[in-house]
Design an enzyme around this catalytic site. Structure first.
Site, mmCIF file in Angstrom:
data_model
loop_
_atom_site.group_PDB
_atom_site.id
_atom_site.type_symbol
_atom_site.label_atom_id
_atom_site.label_comp_id
_atom_site.label_asym_id
_atom_site.label_seq_id
_atom_site.Cartn_x
_atom_site.Cartn_y
_atom_site.Cartn_z
ATOM 1 N N SER A 154 42.779 -112.429 -74.407
ATOM 2 C CA SER A 154 44.053 -112.490 -73.688
ATOM 3 C C SER A 154 45.006 -113.542 -74.228
ATOM 4 C CB SER A 154 43.801 -112.750 -72.199
ATOM 5 O OG SER A 154 43.078 -113.950 -72.014
ATOM 6 N N ASP B 29 48.640 -119.640 -65.161
ATOM 7 C CA ASP B 29 47.900 -119.120 -64.006
ATOM 8 C C ASP B 29 46.520 -119.747 -63.816
ATOM 9 O OD1 ASP B 29 46.441 -118.048 -66.078
ATOM 10 O OD2 ASP B 29 47.116 -115.993 -65.776
ATOM 11 N N HIS C 103 45.548 -119.062 -68.512
ATOM 12 C CA HIS C 103 46.428 -118.790 -69.649
ATOM 13 C C HIS C 103 47.576 -119.796 -69.721
ATOM 14 C CE1 HIS C 103 44.604 -114.885 -68.375
ATOM 15 N NE2 HIS C 103 44.264 -114.902 -69.652
#
Length: 384
Positions: free
Chosen positions: A49, A348, A351
C-alpha cells in the site's frame, strides 16, 4: 591528425568498449550516461500500500473518501490524502502517474505499470493474496501479451487508439524496476507469531525476494531501484498498540519492531551486494528508506509537523483502519479527517500523508540515501 594515428585511436577506442555491458556503452555514447539523465522510458513497480495507486481498490473494496482529498479531490485508489512517493517519482521522471495493473478503467500502460497492491507481502499467506511472486507472474504475463499485441498492430500497419496506451516491447529492457515491499511480512508476523519467529523468517523472506528479482532479470530487466523497509515501530498503530513497558526509544518509537526492521534491512543490503555479483548486467540501487523516514519522524516538529504519534484520519483497533467511517471511542470522534493533513506525518495511523511522502521523496530522489549515491534519473549509471 595523421591517418595512421587516427586509425590506431579508433581501434583502441573500439577495443576499450569490447566486453562492456550494452547499457554502459550507451551511457558512454551519451544515451543515458555522463552527466545526463538515463531517460527511462517506463517504470514497473512492485509493492504494497505504500506504492499502490489503485490495485487493491480495483480488486476488492473501493478505498473511500476522504482518501484523495488533498490532491486528487476524490478517492484515487491510494491509502493517502494525496500522492504517494511513487507518484513523486513519476513526476521526477516526467511520466504520468502509474496505472494499477488491476484497474480496468481509464488506464494507460504506455510508460509502465504498477503491480503493487495494498496489504501485499513478499511471501504468500499474509494480508493479501497479491504477494510478490504473484505480482511478478502478472508482470511476465503483461510483458508477453503486450509484446504480442504491439507486434501484431505493427505488422498490420494499424494505428489504433489502443496503440498509444500500451508499452513498447523494446522498452522493457530500458525501463526502471522498483520495489517497495516487506513491511507487511513483518507486520503480519508480529500479529500472528512471536518476535523471535519473525526474526527467524527474515532469510526466507529475502530468499523469496531474491527469486523475484532474478525472475524479472531473466525477463530482460536491468535497472533496479529497491527501497528497504521503513521504521514500522514509528507508525502510530505500532506505538499505540505497544504493550511492553520500556519498549519505546528516545523519539517515541517501538524499539523491538524497529530492531527487527533494521535486521531485515541489514540482510537485504547483503543480498543486494550478492545479486550485483550474480547478475552482471544489472544496475541495482539500494535506497535506505528506513533512515529517511526515521529522520523525518525524529525531526517532525522542526519540519513543521505535529507529533508523529498523531494521525489525521480514522480509528483502528489492532491492525484495522477505519478512515472515512465515523466512530466514537471513549467520547472521541474518529473517521472525520483533520483540518490540515499537511501537518501530519501519518494519514491514518499506518500510511503516510502526502506532505510526508513529498518530504521523503525530496530526500531520496537526489541520491542522498542511495547506494550508489545517484539520483533516480541517473540510476542506470551505477556499476557492480
Amino acid at each position: 591528425m595523421d591517418p595512421l594515428k587516427l586509425r590506431r585511436v579508433l581501434v583502441f577506442l573500439f577495443l576499450g568498449f569490447v566486453g562492456w555491458p550494452m547499457s554502459l556503452i550507451g551511457a558512454a555514447a551519451g544515451g543515458g550516461g555522463g552527466s545526463g539523465s538515463c531517460r527511462f522510458p517506463a517504470v514497473y513497480n512492485f509493492g504494497d500500500s505504500n506504492s499502490d495507486t489503485g490495485g487493491i481498490s480495483a480488486a476488492f473494496n473501493v478505498i473511500q473518501s476522504p482518501n484523495g482529498m488533498t490532491f486528487f479531490g476524490h478517492p484515487s485508489g491510494r491509502a493517502c490524502d494525496g500522492r504517494l512517493i511513487v507518484d513523486f517519482i513519476a513526476e521526477k521522471l516526467e511520466f504520468p502517474y502509474l496505472s494499477a495493473y488491476l484497474d480496468s478503467v481509464g488506464t494507460s500502460f504506455r510508460h509502465g505499470a504498477n503491480f503493487a497492491t495494498g496489504g501485499s507481502s513478499i511471501r504468500p499467506g499474509g494480508y493479501s493474496p497479491f504477494h510478490l511472486g504473484l505480482q511478478v507472474s502478472q508482470f511476465i504475463q503483461f510483458k508477453a501479451r503486450t509484446t504480442y499485441l504491439y507486434n501484431r498492430l505493427q505488422s498490420n500497419n494499424k494505428s489504433l487508439p489502443i496503440k498509444s496506451s500500451i508499452a513498447r516491447p523494446q522498452e522493457f529492457l530500458k525501463a526502471l524496476y522498483m520495489f517497495d515491499i516487506a513491511q507487511n511480512d513483518l507486520s503480519y508476523g508480529f500479529q500472528h507469531s512471536s518476535e523471535e519467529q519473525v526474526r527467524a523468517s527474515i532469510p526466507d523472506i529475502l530468499n523469496t525476494f531474491s527469486e523475484a528479482v532474478q525472475q524479472i532479470y531473466k525477463e530482460g530487466a536491468r535497472y533496479f531501484w529497491v527501497h528497504n523497509t521503513g521504521p514500522i515501530g514509528c507508525l502510530p498503530f505500532a506505538i499505540l498498540d505497544n504493550q511492553r513497558p520500556g519498549n519505546i526509544d528516545s523519539i517515541g518509537c517501538v524499539k523491538s519492531a524497529n530492531e527487527v526492521a533494521q535486521e531485515l534491512n541489514r540482510q537485504l543490503k547483503n543480498l543486494l551486494l550478492k545479486l550485483r555479483k550474480e547478475l552482471p548486467l544489472a544496475r541495482i540501487t539500494h535506497v535506505d528508506m528506513y533512515s529517511a523516514k526515521y529522520l523525518l519522524v525524529s525531526t517532525a516538529k522542526t519540519q513543521g509537523f505535529v507529533s508523529p504519534v498523531n494521525f489525521c484520519c480514522g480509528n483502528f483497533h489492532g491492525f484495522h483502519i477505519n478512515c472515512g467511517k465515523k466512530e466514537i471511542v471513549n467520547g472521541t470522534v474518529y473517521g472525520i479527517p483533520c483540518k490540515d493533513p499537511s501537518r501530519h506525518i501519518s494519514w491514518d495511523g499506518i500510511h503516510y500523508s502526502e506532505a510526508a511522502n513529498l518530504w521523503i521523496a525530496n530526500h531520496i530522489l537526489n541520491g542522498s540515501f542511495s547506494d550508489p549515491p545517484l539520483p533516480i534519473d541517473k540510476a542506470c549509471q551505477s556499476s557492480n
